[in-house]
Design a protein around this motif. Structure first.
Motif: not given
Length: 380
Positions: A15, A125-127, A129, A132-133, A144, A352
């Motif tokens: 990240y 998504n989108p939300t 991140s 999920g990471i 998702s 994004l």
């Protein structure tokens, strides 16, 4: 890849918090850093002086911090009750857990629910991140579903089917943001009804990182749901992004489990002190919110007047800017070009897949952002 490292980690990318740390290209000397949804305002000087005095006179650097966070939990409970106008069944310190940013709390929740292939998570998504990471770094499956392309509401039909069809392992945690990041919209009545309908063996995590801007919260509903957890942070409206203090509000049994899995002494003494001082001075610190909202609406009005841009209503301290489709160039390319142009002129925004997320900054930063976007669109 080192032979002792999990093989799936080779697929991950670390990240990257600040795009400005990448100096591989020529950039402006000073950035308007409006890419990470921080407050554009530092702490007032007198509050910084209080913190400095605390560090000098109270904090013992050779001693571990308060590992139980008791005083901070009590202060947070008072603030939560006050901000939610909660007099019946009020929140107490037994409903609060404190983390090194909300990220640590999210990770602790995942450890407590889904490890050993006992569960997977559901996101729309989108939300944000990091859900999920963090799940993937722990070897947890991420399911998702999409959002409506116009209003960004969760595809509830797809979400219900996903919960029904995902069995090995089953969906154990549903993450939602209220209001959502990066799209800035609050949960709808239909979405809240869906959350209410989820069985008790599914944990519902409602991230209210932007509560102070939206003034919309589900805290009052917590007493009816032992499987709900609300996340909050001091990093946004309270101006303490550097201190990394997050907290969650939940049923005491859920809090007790989180206390089992969190790291000991997870918050430095200075961070604990900063959060306490911020709460003691909350009226002063939160006084900047009306100006942020006014600036946000001004930005939306100005940028929406450009026929090439599309922005929906925001309930946060940022806006979600999309480009309207054209025939001569892909939207992805146009977004990348616009982002690069702003970057070279000294404005950092978040790129994004389908939009730019732009934090509301100071009036001066916002004026520069509007002018630079308008000029870049004209030149393109």
């Amino acid at each position: 890849m080192l032979p002792f490292i999990r093989s799936d980690l080779a697929q991950f990318t670390a990240y990257k918090a600040h795009p400005g740390s990448d100096t591989s290209e020529p950039v402006a000397i000073k950035y308007d850093r409006i890419d990470t949804n921080e407050s554009p305002y530092d702490l007032p000087t007198d509050i910084k002086e209080k913190l400095a005095n605390n560090f000098q006179e109270i904090i013992e650097s050779n001693r571990y911090p308060d590992g139980g966070h008791q005083k901070l939990k009590e202060a947070i409970a008072v603030y939560v009750n006050e901000s939610a106008n909660l007099t019946n069944l009020p929140i107490t310190d037994s409903n609060i857990s404190v983390g090194n940013g909300s990220d640590e709390l999210i990770r602790s929740l995942l450890i407590a629910t889904c490890l050993k292939e006992e569960g997977s998570i559901l996101v729309a998504n989108p939300t944000f991140s990091m859900y999920g990471i963090l799940a993937k770094t722990l070897g947890i499956s991420v399911v998702s579903v999409d959002r409506d392309e116009q209003n960004f509401e969760i595809d509830l039909k797809a979400a219900k089917l996903a919960i029904q069809d995902t069995q090995n392992p089953p969906i154990r945690v549903v993450f939602v943001v209220h209001p959502n990041s990066p799209t800035a919209n609050c949960l709808t009545t239909a979405e809240i009804e869906w959350l209410n309908s989820l069985p008790e063996d599914i944990l519902v995590v409602i991230d209210e990182a932007y509560f102070e801007f939206s003034q919309t919260t589900l805290v009052k509903d917590l007493s009816q749901h032992s499987n709900w957890i609300i996340l909050r942070t001091f990093s946004k409206a309270f101006r303490l992004a550097a201190m990394r203090v997050g907290y969650c509000i939940a049923h005491p049994e859920a809090i007790a489990i989180l206390e089992k899995v969190r790291l000991p002494y997870n918050l430095p003494s200075f961070s604990l002190t900063s959060a306490m001082v911020a709460l003691e001075n909350r009226q002063v610190l939160l006084n900047s919110i009306p100006e942020t909202i006014r600036e946000r609406e001004k930005m939306i009005t100005e940028l929406s007047s450009n026929s090439a841009l599309e922005i929906i209503t925001s309930s946060t301290n940022f806006i979600y800017l999309q480009l309207k489709s054209t025939e001569n160039q892909s939207l992805e390319t146009k977004l990348k070009n616009l982002n690069q142009t702003l970057r070279h002129q000294g404005t950092l925004v978040r790129l994004l897949p389908n939009a730019l997320r732009i934090t509301v900054g100071t009036p001066e930063e916002n004026l520069r952002t509007i002018e630079r976007i308008q000029n870049a669109i004209k030149q393109a």
